[in-house]
Design an enzyme around this catalytic site. Structure first.
Site, PDB file in Angstrom:
ATOM      1  N   HIS A 154      -0.892  -3.231   9.070  1.00  0.00           N
ATOM      2  CA  HIS A 154      -0.876  -3.354  10.544  1.00  0.00           C
ATOM      3  C   HIS A 154       0.368  -4.079  11.065  1.00  0.00           C
ATOM      4  CE1 HIS A 154      -4.846  -1.730  10.953  1.00  0.00           C
ATOM      5  NE2 HIS A 154      -5.424  -2.705  10.271  1.00  0.00           N
ATOM      6  N   ASP A 207      -7.110   3.188   3.772  1.00  0.00           N
ATOM      7  CA  ASP A 207      -7.850   2.106   4.438  1.00  0.00           C
ATOM      8  C   ASP A 207      -8.592   2.690   5.647  1.00  0.00           C
ATOM      9  OD1 ASP A 207      -7.603  -1.202   4.728  1.00  0.00           O
ATOM     10  OD2 ASP A 207      -7.929  -0.191   6.644  1.00  0.00           O
ATOM     11  N   HIS A 222      -8.817   1.636   8.534  1.00  0.00           N
ATOM     12  CA  HIS A 222      -8.063   1.471   9.781  1.00  0.00           C
ATOM     13  C   HIS A 222      -6.739   2.236   9.706  1.00  0.00           C
ATOM     14  CE1 HIS A 222     -10.574  -2.230   9.393  1.00  0.00           C
ATOM     15  NE2 HIS A 222     -10.824  -1.952  10.658  1.00  0.00           N
ATOM     16  N   ASP A 274     -12.297  -0.861   2.744  1.00  0.00           N
ATOM     17  CA  ASP A 274     -13.245  -1.151   3.821  1.00  0.00           C
ATOM     18  C   ASP A 274     -13.954   0.100   4.323  1.00  0.00           C
ATOM     19  OD1 ASP A 274     -10.774  -0.333   4.750  1.00  0.00           O
ATOM     20  OD2 ASP A 274     -10.449  -2.055   6.081  1.00  0.00           O
TER      21      ASP A 274
HETATM   22 ZN   LIG Z   1      -8.748  -1.925   7.086  1.00  0.00          ZN
END
Ligand SMILES: [Zn+2]
Length: 344
Positions: free
Chosen positions: A124, A161, A163, A248
């Site tokens: 991120h 991931d 996200h 995750d």
């Molecule tokens: Zn994540």
């Protein structure tokens, strides 16, 4: 198969307090690898600190100074999700340097593949800001380092991931030499990563976003890999495959809604390894991103190592999801993505 791993206790010194991204994650992974005897099958790779010049491959000077300053003041919150302690700067430069060292060991043939077990995570972090538990973008820095060091013309990054890796997406959005492929729950944090975001200018088509509805499990992810990720990666002919490995999306992880099992992660790792074997002499580097249920994280990373080692028996102590979500249909979505990226 010689499989390397990067780890150092410095990664535990990034103290986040009561926070899902905490030192217990890596402690659980390392102790699981020790207890199962897997650690002895792996080749340790010593991390080093990334230099400021290396951080500058992705980040602006101002961002690096901010992280340094906050650490010097003893830590603090950078945004609502992202916190630092006094030792976080050092942990973060060793995380970036750890992925560089893993990449170097793979490129030089010291190991066949490697997994950097680092924290803080990276995908991120953008050029100018820390966010989503990430300070520096470890995987993007190592990718740019490898491009410069080995004059690589084509690198594939697979980011599974849960996200969207907005920092990595942004770092290579204009770069036709890096194919960034991300699967992620959508709409979800951080909000970016629609299928229509495909790269800019000369790099049009070298960003492949696969935004998935919550509730996807092993079957859906396998479809995504077979129908999208494998053909786009083959078409790109990478010289190196980097993986932003977040766990995750496991069903037991409370941060998101996906339903993937340890067995599913092993299947994904097997497909990625086959791609690397077929396309780039097996050159493959995993770097740890998310994964917040420590038991699921430890078992999933162990399964990933088993695949990289060529071990055929995969242990899945958590089993399949006990939840009975209706499985979402992703057939239309996959057709749309194939159309956007001219896939058969
Ligand atoms: Zn994540």
């Amino acid at each position: 198969m010689k499989v390397g791993f990067v780890y150092d206790p410095i990664y535990l010194e990034h103290d986040t307090g009561q926070h899902p991204e905490n030192a217990k994650r890596l402690e659980a992974v390392i102790s699981h690898l020790e207890q199962t005897g897997l650690k002895q099958q792996l080749t340790p790779i010593e991390p080093r600190a990334a230099s400021v010049e290396e951080l500058l491959l992705v980040h602006h000077k101002q961002h690096i100074s901010t992280i340094q300053d906050v650490a010097q003041r003893g830590g603090g919150w950078l945004d609502v999700d992202t916190v630092m302690s006094a030792d976080s700067y050092e942990a973060a430069v060793y995380a970036a340097g750890g992925v560089i060292k893993a990449t170097e060991a793979v490129m030089n043939g010291e190991v066949d593949s490697a997994f950097a077990l680092v924290r803080p995570p990276g995908h991120h972090a953008t050029a100018t800001r820390a966010m989503g538990f990430c300070l520096f973008n470890n995987g993007a820095i190592a990718t740019k380092w490898a491009q410069a060091e080995y004059n690589l013309k084509r690198v594939v990054i697979i980011d599974f991931d849960v996200h969207h890796g907005n920092g990595t997406h942004e770092a290579f959005y204009d770069n036709p030499q890096v194919l960034y492929i991300s699967t992620h729950e959508y709409p979800f944090y951080p909000g970016t990563g629609s299928a229509e975001e495909t790269g800019r200018g000369e790099a049009k088509g070298t960003t492949v976003n696969i935004p998935l509805p919550g509730g996807c499990g092993d079957i859906e992810y396998l479809q995504v890999f077979k129908q999208i990720i494998v053909p786009v990666a083959k078409r790109f002919k990478p010289q190196l495959i980097m993986v932003s490995a977040g766990y995750d999306l496991h069903w037991a992880d409370g941060i998101a809604l996906m339903q993937v099992s340890v067995t599913g992660f092993a299947q994904m790792a097997r497909i990625i390894k086959q791609l690397a074997d077929e396309l780039c002499g097996g050159r493959l580097v995993f770097t740890l991103e998310g994964g917040y249920n420590v038991n699921a994280l430890a078992a999933s990373i162990r399964a990933t190592f088993d695949v990289l080692l060529g071990n055929t028996k995969i242990e899945d102590p958590l089993g399949q999801s006990p939840r009975r979500f209706q499985t979402p249909s992703i057939a239309n979505l996959l057709e749309r993505i194939k159309e956007i990226h001219n896939l058969p």
